[in-house]
Design a protein around this motif. Sequence first.
Motif, PDB file in Angstrom:
ATOM      1  N   THR A   1      68.863  17.123  21.281  1.00  0.00           N
ATOM      2  CA  THR A   1      67.764  17.835  20.619  1.00  0.00           C
ATOM      3  C   THR A   1      67.751  19.276  21.116  1.00  0.00           C
ATOM      4  O   THR A   1      67.650  19.515  22.327  1.00  0.00           O
ATOM      5  CB  THR A   1      66.414  17.167  20.918  1.00  0.00           C
ATOM      6  OG1 THR A   1      66.420  15.840  20.375  1.00  0.00           O
ATOM      7  CG2 THR A   1      65.267  17.956  20.298  1.00  0.00           C
ATOM      8  N   ILE A   2      67.865  20.220  20.199  1.00  0.00           N
ATOM      9  CA  ILE A   2      67.966  21.634  20.569  1.00  0.00           C
ATOM     10  C   ILE A   2      66.654  22.340  20.275  1.00  0.00           C
ATOM     11  O   ILE A   2      66.161  22.318  19.139  1.00  0.00           O
ATOM     12  CB  ILE A   2      69.117  22.323  19.810  1.00  0.00           C
ATOM     13  CG1 ILE A   2      70.446  21.634  20.135  1.00  0.00           C
ATOM     14  CG2 ILE A   2      69.180  23.805  20.157  1.00  0.00           C
ATOM     15  CD1 ILE A   2      71.635  22.204  19.387  1.00  0.00           C
ATOM     16  N   ALA A   3      66.077  22.938  21.291  1.00  0.00           N
ATOM     17  CA  ALA A   3      64.859  23.739  21.150  1.00  0.00           C
ATOM     18  C   ALA A   3      65.230  25.194  21.457  1.00  0.00           C
ATOM     19  O   ALA A   3      65.544  25.525  22.605  1.00  0.00           O
ATOM     20  CB  ALA A   3      63.764  23.252  22.095  1.00  0.00           C
ATOM     21  N   SER A   4      65.223  26.028  20.444  1.00  0.00           N
ATOM     22  CA  SER A   4      65.559  27.444  20.629  1.00  0.00           C
ATOM     23  C   SER A   4      64.325  28.185  21.149  1.00  0.00           C
ATOM     24  O   SER A   4      63.362  28.383  20.412  1.00  0.00           O
ATOM     25  CB  SER A   4      66.035  28.058  19.310  1.00  0.00           C
ATOM     26  OG  SER A   4      67.205  27.419  18.863  1.00  0.00           O
ATOM     27  N   VAL A   5      64.360  28.574  22.394  1.00  0.00           N
ATOM     28  CA  VAL A   5      63.203  29.244  23.011  1.00  0.00           C
ATOM     29  C   VAL A   5      63.003  30.608  22.364  1.00  0.00           C
ATOM     30  O   VAL A   5      63.973  31.339  22.103  1.00  0.00           O
ATOM     31  CB  VAL A   5      63.415  29.373  24.535  1.00  0.00           C
ATOM     32  CG1 VAL A   5      62.244  30.101  25.183  1.00  0.00           C
ATOM     33  CG2 VAL A   5      63.594  27.996  25.167  1.00  0.00           C
ATOM     34  N   GLN A   6      61.745  30.958  22.117  1.00  0.00           N
ATOM     35  CA  GLN A   6      61.391  32.231  21.500  1.00  0.00           C
ATOM     36  C   GLN A   6      60.679  33.130  22.516  1.00  0.00           C
ATOM     37  O   GLN A   6      60.016  32.635  23.436  1.00  0.00           O
ATOM     38  CB  GLN A   6      60.485  32.009  20.284  1.00  0.00           C
ATOM     39  CG  GLN A   6      61.093  31.109  19.217  1.00  0.00           C
ATOM     40  CD  GLN A   6      62.363  31.685  18.632  1.00  0.00           C
ATOM     41  OE1 GLN A   6      62.439  32.877  18.350  1.00  0.00           O
ATOM     42  NE2 GLN A   6      63.372  30.841  18.451  1.00  0.00           N
ATOM     43  N   PRO A   7      60.779  34.460  22.366  1.00  0.00           N
ATOM     44  CA  PRO A   7      60.103  35.365  23.319  1.00  0.00           C
ATOM     45  C   PRO A   7      58.593  35.197  23.341  1.00  0.00           C
ATOM     46  O   PRO A   7      57.950  35.568  24.322  1.00  0.00           O
ATOM     47  CB  PRO A   7      60.499  36.758  22.805  1.00  0.00           C
ATOM     48  CG  PRO A   7      61.726  36.550  21.997  1.00  0.00           C
ATOM     49  CD  PRO A   7      61.598  35.191  21.385  1.00  0.00           C
ATOM     50  N   SER A   8      58.022  34.640  22.272  1.00  0.00           N
ATOM     51  CA  SER A   8      56.565  34.513  22.187  1.00  0.00           C
ATOM     52  C   SER A   8      56.025  33.283  22.895  1.00  0.00           C
ATOM     53  O   SER A   8      54.806  33.099  22.958  1.00  0.00           O
ATOM     54  CB  SER A   8      56.131  34.461  20.715  1.00  0.00           C
ATOM     55  OG  SER A   8      56.745  33.359  20.054  1.00  0.00           O
TER      56      SER A   8
ATOM     57  N   LEU B   1      67.940  20.281  24.895  1.00  0.00           N
ATOM     58  CA  LEU B   1      68.522  21.583  25.239  1.00  0.00           C
ATOM     59  C   LEU B   1      67.506  22.692  24.999  1.00  0.00           C
ATOM     60  O   LEU B   1      67.022  22.871  23.884  1.00  0.00           O
ATOM     61  CB  LEU B   1      69.775  21.832  24.392  1.00  0.00           C
ATOM     62  CG  LEU B   1      70.422  23.211  24.513  1.00  0.00           C
ATOM     63  CD1 LEU B   1      70.889  23.466  25.933  1.00  0.00           C
ATOM     64  CD2 LEU B   1      71.584  23.348  23.533  1.00  0.00           C
ATOM     65  N   LEU B   2      67.180  23.422  26.059  1.00  0.00           N
ATOM     66  CA  LEU B   2      66.321  24.604  25.965  1.00  0.00           C
ATOM     67  C   LEU B   2      67.244  25.821  25.883  1.00  0.00           C
ATOM     68  O   LEU B   2      67.636  26.398  26.899  1.00  0.00           O
ATOM     69  CB  LEU B   2      65.397  24.691  27.182  1.00  0.00           C
ATOM     70  CG  LEU B   2      64.511  23.470  27.452  1.00  0.00           C
ATOM     71  CD1 LEU B   2      63.730  23.642  28.748  1.00  0.00           C
ATOM     72  CD2 LEU B   2      63.569  23.225  26.291  1.00  0.00           C
ATOM     73  N   ASP B   3      67.587  26.195  24.657  1.00  0.00           N
ATOM     74  CA  ASP B   3      68.572  27.259  24.451  1.00  0.00           C
ATOM     75  C   ASP B   3      67.937  28.629  24.714  1.00  0.00           C
ATOM     76  O   ASP B   3      66.856  28.921  24.211  1.00  0.00           O
ATOM     77  CB  ASP B   3      69.111  27.188  23.028  1.00  0.00           C
ATOM     78  CG  ASP B   3      70.429  27.921  22.879  1.00  0.00           C
ATOM     79  OD1 ASP B   3      71.109  28.120  23.903  1.00  0.00           O
ATOM     80  OD2 ASP B   3      70.779  28.284  21.749  1.00  0.00           O
TER      81      ASP B   3
ATOM     82  N   TYR C   1      66.741  17.570  30.788  1.00  0.00           N
ATOM     83  CA  TYR C   1      66.435  18.858  30.166  1.00  0.00           C
ATOM     84  C   TYR C   1      67.514  19.849  30.613  1.00  0.00           C
ATOM     85  O   TYR C   1      67.665  20.113  31.811  1.00  0.00           O
ATOM     86  CB  TYR C   1      65.049  19.342  30.570  1.00  0.00           C
ATOM     87  CG  TYR C   1      63.977  18.325  30.285  1.00  0.00           C
ATOM     88  CD1 TYR C   1      63.330  18.286  29.057  1.00  0.00           C
ATOM     89  CD2 TYR C   1      63.640  17.362  31.243  1.00  0.00           C
ATOM     90  CE1 TYR C   1      62.373  17.328  28.789  1.00  0.00           C
ATOM     91  CE2 TYR C   1      62.683  16.401  30.975  1.00  0.00           C
ATOM     92  CZ  TYR C   1      62.053  16.378  29.752  1.00  0.00           C
ATOM     93  OH  TYR C   1      61.115  15.421  29.478  1.00  0.00           O
ATOM     94  N   ILE C   2      68.253  20.369  29.652  1.00  0.00           N
ATOM     95  CA  ILE C   2      69.353  21.292  29.939  1.00  0.00           C
ATOM     96  C   ILE C   2      68.962  22.671  29.420  1.00  0.00           C
ATOM     97  O   ILE C   2      68.670  22.836  28.234  1.00  0.00           O
ATOM     98  CB  ILE C   2      70.663  20.843  29.258  1.00  0.00           C
ATOM     99  CG1 ILE C   2      70.871  19.334  29.412  1.00  0.00           C
ATOM    100  CG2 ILE C   2      71.833  21.630  29.811  1.00  0.00           C
ATOM    101  CD1 ILE C   2      71.023  18.858  30.823  1.00  0.00           C
ATOM    102  N   GLY C   3      68.939  23.641  30.304  1.00  0.00           N
ATOM    103  CA  GLY C   3      68.601  25.002  29.901  1.00  0.00           C
ATOM    104  C   GLY C   3      69.814  25.913  29.982  1.00  0.00           C
ATOM    105  O   GLY C   3      70.628  25.799  30.902  1.00  0.00           O
ATOM    106  N   THR C   4      69.951  26.805  29.005  1.00  0.00           N
ATOM    107  CA  THR C   4      70.998  27.829  29.073  1.00  0.00           C
ATOM    108  C   THR C   4      70.334  29.170  29.372  1.00  0.00           C
ATOM    109  O   THR C   4      69.248  29.452  28.864  1.00  0.00           O
ATOM    110  CB  THR C   4      71.789  27.920  27.759  1.00  0.00           C
ATOM    111  OG1 THR C   4      70.910  28.334  26.693  1.00  0.00           O
ATOM    112  CG2 THR C   4      72.399  26.580  27.419  1.00  0.00           C
ATOM    113  N   ALA C   5      70.980  29.969  30.200  1.00  0.00           N
ATOM    114  CA  ALA C   5      70.382  31.234  30.638  1.00  0.00           C
ATOM    115  C   ALA C   5      71.419  32.341  30.656  1.00  0.00           C
ATOM    116  O   ALA C   5      72.517  32.175  31.208  1.00  0.00           O
ATOM    117  CB  ALA C   5      69.754  31.069  32.030  1.00  0.00           C
TER     118      ALA C   5
END
Length: 531
Positions: free
Chosen positions: A263-270, A310-312, A367-371
Amino acid sequence: MDTFLKWFFIFISEILKGFATVFSGLWKGLKQIFAIKSFVSIFKDYSRSFSAVEWVLAILSIIIVAAVYALIIFMIVLAIRKYIRFRHSIVSDEDLLEEIGVLQRQVLKMTKEKDEIMAMKVSQIGVGPVGKPLAYGGAAGGGMMIDENGNPVGEQPEDEEQQTEAGVVITTDKRFSKLLEVDNFYKEYTPPAYDNNITLAQLCEDYRNFACSRMHLFYEIKTIRLFIAGMASTKLIILQGISGTGKTSLPYSFGKFLQRDTTIASVQPSWRDRTELFGFFNEFTRNFNETEVLRRIYSSSFNDDVNFILLDEMNIARVEYYFAEMLSILEMPNADEWKLDLVPNVWSTDPVNLDHGMIRIPQNIWYIGTANNDDSTFAISDKVYDRAQPINLDAKGIAFDAPDTPPINLSFEHLNSLFQKAFEEHPISEENLKKIQHLDLWVIEKLRVAFGNRILKQMNLFVPVYVACGGDEIDGIDYVLATKIFRKFESLNLAMLRTELKELVAYLKKTFGSNKMTESVAYLERLQKLF
């Protein structure tokens, strides 16, 4: 009274004379400094008897004095310009603040108008105070009439559609549509045939070959081992490095390998709070705005799969804001307490796995985060790093040939048993534990940085699994020290600690071997060059 007036006149006169003396003295001083005619006259009187050397010295003296005058004038002009700019900046800021105030008042006015329009629409469509249509038979033209308190005028509904019984709201409404779909799906769900014979080393090799042959993604075997070992030590893994090294592709392809899409969650600046990640209850529509992340968490409680979220681009917003509650939950030692509060009450139509409005966070989810570290992102704080296992992906994978490898079905129960087996068979040796303890004391004494119990606990989970995946024990220790301990040195005044860093590199080589601890040594040497 005459005596007082005389005294007061003399007193004020003397003070004014003092001010006049100051200004007159300042004016006389300036006149004396810039008395060019007098300076020329003095020079003519003495220059008649100058020798050649004295002429040279005199010209040099005049040049120096002229330079001093020019410097004074330049400083005065510069000060005036800075004052003008500063004054202009203040005026601009005041204008901007005034404009912001006007915009805020306009926003408040528009919000009030919107609320009034919404109230008119609500009264027209026949919605009562709890968001339910009301039936009336006495209003002219079939419309609805409500009094100033929002209560209906005319015939009342035959009975209430909601009532409270033992703390549960009896209703026909359904506020969790996506979670109810999950309930319906798992009523007739048959789990797949899991491959419960695979080992950790084989898992790493099979995934690497699958990614290469089926998805054309190339990863070093060490990266796969670090990823699996990170899963054993924590539920939060951070994949960091330059763009284009496969950070997002790794968890995505791993989900394909396990036949359970990530499951991909595209993090937003807001993103500022947890509602962006888990959703929220809309009081007007009486529905819970569910996210795919919430749905995956809920569905994971029904199955024995290995699940990834995935917290992209996770640090494009502050992780401590939108993920704060989850960070606290994952730190609780008792997994039965891993619960997230969604709603304050209970409806009779709520999903079956909600416990008094709370959702349980299952153990079979990571929970996998990309940075990325650039100007568009925020720095990840120590609070997040300490709870996570960072994995550095700094180089593009090199292509290789691999046999065609199909995906597998891996159960969480079997994966967890492999982790437990690794903990028992490959614990960190007593010799290396003593070396780590001595290193901890050395770092505390020289650099005032301590390891901490949490990091030592994660190391004792990470290293055995890394060894079971085919890695070396010292390399596992080295990676944890480099990414979780020595990374903290960046917050120190490293310009004043060059000697200590060199001593630490020498200490590591002496204690663990000259060809060992390559990650830590390379990182410390890079710090010496940067600062």
